[in-house]
Scaffold this motif. Sequence first.
Motif, mmCIF file in Angstrom:
data_model
loop_
_atom_site.group_PDB
_atom_site.id
_atom_site.type_symbol
_atom_site.label_atom_id
_atom_site.label_comp_id
_atom_site.label_asym_id
_atom_site.label_seq_id
_atom_site.Cartn_x
_atom_site.Cartn_y
_atom_site.Cartn_z
ATOM 1 N N LYS A 264 0.936 65.024 -0.229
ATOM 2 C CA LYS A 264 1.744 64.287 -1.210
ATOM 3 C C LYS A 264 1.924 62.889 -0.967
ATOM 4 C CE LYS A 264 6.214 66.075 0.001
ATOM 5 N NZ LYS A 264 7.391 66.932 -0.516
ATOM 6 N N VAL A 265 1.981 62.593 0.611
ATOM 7 C CA VAL A 265 1.971 61.065 1.051
ATOM 8 C C VAL A 265 0.797 60.513 0.810
ATOM 9 C CG1 VAL A 265 2.276 60.107 3.150
ATOM 10 C CG2 VAL A 265 3.988 61.826 2.655
ATOM 11 N N VAL A 266 -0.418 61.047 1.409
ATOM 12 C CA VAL A 266 -1.595 60.368 1.327
ATOM 13 C C VAL A 266 -1.968 60.279 -0.518
ATOM 14 C CG1 VAL A 266 -4.121 60.955 1.325
ATOM 15 C CG2 VAL A 266 -2.685 61.555 3.213
ATOM 16 N N ALA A 267 -1.815 61.283 -1.319
ATOM 17 C CA ALA A 267 -1.956 60.943 -2.619
ATOM 18 C C ALA A 267 -0.899 59.929 -3.174
ATOM 19 C CB ALA A 267 -1.756 62.351 -3.483
ATOM 20 N N LEU A 268 0.166 59.914 -2.843
ATOM 21 C CA LEU A 268 1.020 59.003 -3.521
ATOM 22 C C LEU A 268 0.584 57.403 -3.072
ATOM 23 C CD1 LEU A 268 3.448 58.442 -5.489
ATOM 24 C CD2 LEU A 268 5.119 58.855 -3.536
ATOM 25 N N GLY A 269 0.151 57.523 -1.748
ATOM 26 C CA GLY A 269 -0.471 56.168 -1.260
ATOM 27 C C GLY A 269 -1.330 55.769 -1.809
ATOM 28 N N GLY A 270 -2.625 56.785 -1.995
ATOM 29 C CA GLY A 270 -3.770 56.390 -2.825
ATOM 30 C C GLY A 270 -3.509 55.875 -4.395
ATOM 31 N N PHE A 271 -2.343 56.474 -5.040
ATOM 32 C CA PHE A 271 -2.122 56.035 -6.166
ATOM 33 C C PHE A 271 -1.491 54.563 -6.259
ATOM 34 C CE2 PHE A 271 1.838 54.951 -8.754
ATOM 35 C CZ PHE A 271 1.145 54.963 -10.191
ATOM 36 N N LEU A 272 -0.736 54.454 -5.270
ATOM 37 C CA LEU A 272 -0.212 52.723 -4.905
ATOM 38 C C LEU A 272 -1.518 51.953 -4.577
ATOM 39 C CD1 LEU A 272 2.735 53.649 -2.717
ATOM 40 C CD2 LEU A 272 2.982 52.688 -5.178
ATOM 41 N N VAL A 273 -2.532 52.366 -4.059
ATOM 42 C CA VAL A 273 -3.555 51.413 -3.865
ATOM 43 C C VAL A 273 -4.537 51.118 -4.885
ATOM 44 C CG1 VAL A 273 -5.607 50.943 -2.616
ATOM 45 C CG2 VAL A 273 -3.680 51.652 -1.187
ATOM 46 N N LEU A 274 -4.560 52.204 -5.625
ATOM 47 C CA LEU A 274 -5.533 52.314 -6.876
ATOM 48 C C LEU A 274 -4.786 51.551 -8.140
ATOM 49 C CD1 LEU A 274 -7.930 53.107 -8.494
ATOM 50 C CD2 LEU A 274 -6.874 55.252 -9.188
ATOM 51 N N ALA A 275 -3.309 51.745 -7.999
ATOM 52 C CA ALA A 275 -2.643 51.158 -9.313
ATOM 53 C C ALA A 275 -2.526 49.639 -8.929
ATOM 54 C CB ALA A 275 -1.253 51.723 -9.160
ATOM 55 N N ILE A 276 -2.533 49.347 -7.594
ATOM 56 C CA ILE A 276 -2.284 47.527 -7.390
ATOM 57 C C ILE A 276 -3.819 47.437 -7.880
ATOM 58 C CG2 ILE A 276 -2.211 45.983 -5.606
ATOM 59 C CD1 ILE A 276 -0.268 47.888 -4.284
ATOM 60 N N ILE A 277 -5.018 47.860 -7.306
ATOM 61 C CA ILE A 277 -6.231 47.303 -7.890
ATOM 62 C C ILE A 277 -6.463 47.259 -9.414
ATOM 63 C CG2 ILE A 277 -8.674 47.924 -7.780
ATOM 64 C CD1 ILE A 277 -8.355 49.319 -4.958
ATOM 65 N N ARG B 148 -6.808 43.573 -13.796
ATOM 66 C CA ARG B 148 -6.437 43.739 -15.569
ATOM 67 C C ARG B 148 -7.277 44.833 -15.997
ATOM 68 N NH1 ARG B 148 -2.920 39.405 -16.348
ATOM 69 N NH2 ARG B 148 -2.442 41.010 -18.313
ATOM 70 N N VAL B 149 -7.481 45.755 -15.289
ATOM 71 C CA VAL B 149 -8.239 46.892 -15.961
ATOM 72 C C VAL B 149 -7.700 47.559 -17.284
ATOM 73 C CG1 VAL B 149 -9.650 48.999 -15.674
ATOM 74 C CG2 VAL B 149 -9.731 47.415 -13.991
ATOM 75 N N PRO B 150 -8.112 47.403 -18.397
ATOM 76 C CA PRO B 150 -7.352 48.142 -19.558
ATOM 77 C C PRO B 150 -7.287 49.615 -18.983
ATOM 78 C CG PRO B 150 -9.056 46.822 -20.272
ATOM 79 C CD PRO B 150 -9.309 46.975 -18.702
ATOM 80 N N VAL B 151 -5.853 50.124 -19.385
ATOM 81 C CA VAL B 151 -5.627 51.431 -19.403
ATOM 82 C C VAL B 151 -5.226 52.058 -20.642
ATOM 83 C CG1 VAL B 151 -4.242 53.363 -18.328
ATOM 84 C CG2 VAL B 151 -4.829 51.373 -17.205
ATOM 85 N N ASP B 152 -6.005 53.019 -21.049
ATOM 86 C CA ASP B 152 -5.750 53.621 -22.556
ATOM 87 C C ASP B 152 -5.623 52.460 -23.782
ATOM 88 O OD1 ASP B 152 -5.425 55.930 -24.186
ATOM 89 O OD2 ASP B 152 -3.122 55.588 -24.078
ATOM 90 N N GLY B 153 -6.671 51.419 -23.507
ATOM 91 C CA GLY B 153 -6.596 50.528 -24.621
ATOM 92 C C GLY B 153 -5.547 49.509 -24.455
ATOM 93 N N HIS B 154 -4.568 49.768 -23.218
ATOM 94 C CA HIS B 154 -3.594 48.569 -23.118
ATOM 95 C C HIS B 154 -3.839 47.602 -21.898
ATOM 96 C CE1 HIS B 154 -0.715 50.871 -25.905
ATOM 97 N NE2 HIS B 154 -1.085 51.836 -25.117
ATOM 98 N N LEU C 269 4.804 50.077 -10.857
ATOM 99 C CA LEU C 269 3.525 50.082 -11.305
ATOM 100 C C LEU C 269 3.396 50.790 -12.361
ATOM 101 C CD1 LEU C 269 2.157 50.449 -7.500
ATOM 102 C CD2 LEU C 269 1.968 48.400 -9.036
ATOM 103 N N LEU C 270 4.068 51.942 -12.470
ATOM 104 C CA LEU C 270 3.958 52.865 -13.723
ATOM 105 C C LEU C 270 4.166 52.180 -15.104
ATOM 106 C CD1 LEU C 270 5.322 56.408 -12.402
ATOM 107 C CD2 LEU C 270 3.166 55.856 -13.151
ATOM 108 N N VAL C 271 5.464 51.347 -14.993
ATOM 109 C CA VAL C 271 5.922 50.620 -16.278
ATOM 110 C C VAL C 271 4.780 49.352 -16.582
ATOM 111 C CG1 VAL C 271 7.956 51.615 -16.323
ATOM 112 C CG2 VAL C 271 7.541 49.294 -15.098
ATOM 113 N N LEU C 272 4.177 48.908 -15.534
ATOM 114 C CA LEU C 272 3.131 47.777 -15.508
ATOM 115 C C LEU C 272 1.779 48.275 -15.888
ATOM 116 C CD1 LEU C 272 4.164 45.632 -12.667
ATOM 117 C CD2 LEU C 272 4.902 45.286 -15.049
ATOM 118 N N LEU C 273 1.617 49.628 -15.678
ATOM 119 C CA LEU C 273 0.207 50.068 -16.203
ATOM 120 C C LEU C 273 0.010 50.794 -17.555
ATOM 121 C CD1 LEU C 273 -0.339 51.918 -12.771
ATOM 122 C CD2 LEU C 273 -1.740 49.898 -13.560
#
Length: 499
Positions: free
Chosen positions: A174-187, A192-198, A271-275
């Motif tokens: 879970k630490v590695v996965a959450l770290g992976g999420f943080l890296v991907l989310a920042i990228i 400014r990659v659209p997510v679900d049309g947003h 990050l979740l509310v910015l994505l």
Amino acid sequence: MTASSSTPQKTALAGAGKTPEGYHRGLGKRQIQMISLGGAIGTGLFLGAGSRLQAVGPSLALVYLVCGIFAFLMLRALGELVMYRPSSGSFVSYTQEFLGPRASYVAGCMAFFNWAVTGIVDITAVAMYMHFWPSFTAVPQWVFALMALLLVTGMNLTGVKWFGELEFWLSLVKVVALGGFLVLAIIVLAMRVPVDGHTTGLHLVTENGGMFPHGFLPALVLIQGVIFAYASIELIGTAAGECNDVRSVLPQAINNVIWRIAIFYVGTITLLVLLLPWTSYQAGVSPFVTFFSKLGVPGIDSIMNIVVLTAALSSLNSGLYSTGRVLRALALDGSAPRYLKSMNSQSVPSAAILSTVAIYLVGVVLNYYLPSKIFEIMLSMASLGILSTWTFIVLCQMQLRKKIRKGEIAPTSFPMPGAPFTSWIMLAFFVGVIGLMAFDYPIGSFTVAGIPVLVLVLALGWRALRNTPPHEPVPQTVPSVVLTEDLIDAHNPSQTNTP
């Protein structure tokens, strides 16, 4: 029990690599560090954040920050106690020493209540995660809850080394996965990659009601629910009692918690509310699974669902470990049925663990009758137990510091910062959170209304236990000097037989 009278038993235990309570010192630095890290990342974040984002929107990040600061201060208070005297009985043992047997009984019962309810939350989370895959939707929720319980029970009964290994790898995932999420989310956010049309960015907050879309009061009331997200961090105090080098490992492990809170909770929610618009997240679905499913990459949402499933199993595993030690500590003090003192050949408190499992089985039944409501109901009840546990930790630390000021106890090498001011602030915060629970209608309101019933049950239990004469003398709290000698002897076995 005096130091002299305990010497033969102490020497035998030290030579066998055991604590005075009879547990194996089977946890190393690697496992303690990962347990402390994994304990700060649990079901409350992976699943609970979905319903909380739905309830209060972006302000959830601020709520996590406030609760995280107080959780860290509580952990520092526990750290001072552990550095004074490591114990597998954790705060129950400290409560016995500093506040007396009645307080120890209440502390232990509330800790058991906390973890029993938390275990029901965790097995429910496992079952809900399994229903993410269409091929499993036809399987009743209670079946998956039972399977998770059987798996974790088996691992806890095989010895602390196996518990430590399982918890290490579950926490690592879970630490590695959450770290992976943080890296991907920042990228994704930076490019400014659209997510679900947003289009990602701060405008998703400002265009959807701002920081407090439902007002300030709902965010304030939600504090009592967010407390649950930090429920497992005090586990490091229990695990420290079975650590080989607690005095060098513990301070670093505790101090690292604060940046983990900042990154894993505050940073993740931000990050979740910015994505995605906060309205995209919903109760019963992990917000991480929601994000990855909206990202459009085939199969990645399933991978994340496996990760959050691992997080729930990790929380269940550590909760069963903690509860077993707490129940046995109560039994050793004479504040719980004597059979709970029993240990198996692996030096595991098997009777206490299986008694906890019996309570978890009630959760399996509840998953049959209330599959859609059980998670939030148990979460609210668990928060009450968590606050009680943390309050006793702070009260014990205050008494320890009082004795240090009087010169009765030597100062520890890891003092609570800002005490006693920070200790009083924590107590005021915990009382305030319980008051806020009353405004969380209907679940929180009924939880607070049930406190008098809980007090009555505790009083009746205390009276019944204390009116039953024990068949054997109740073991006393082991003095600090004896436990210190145990730790020294464990690292110098050649000296244990020296006159």
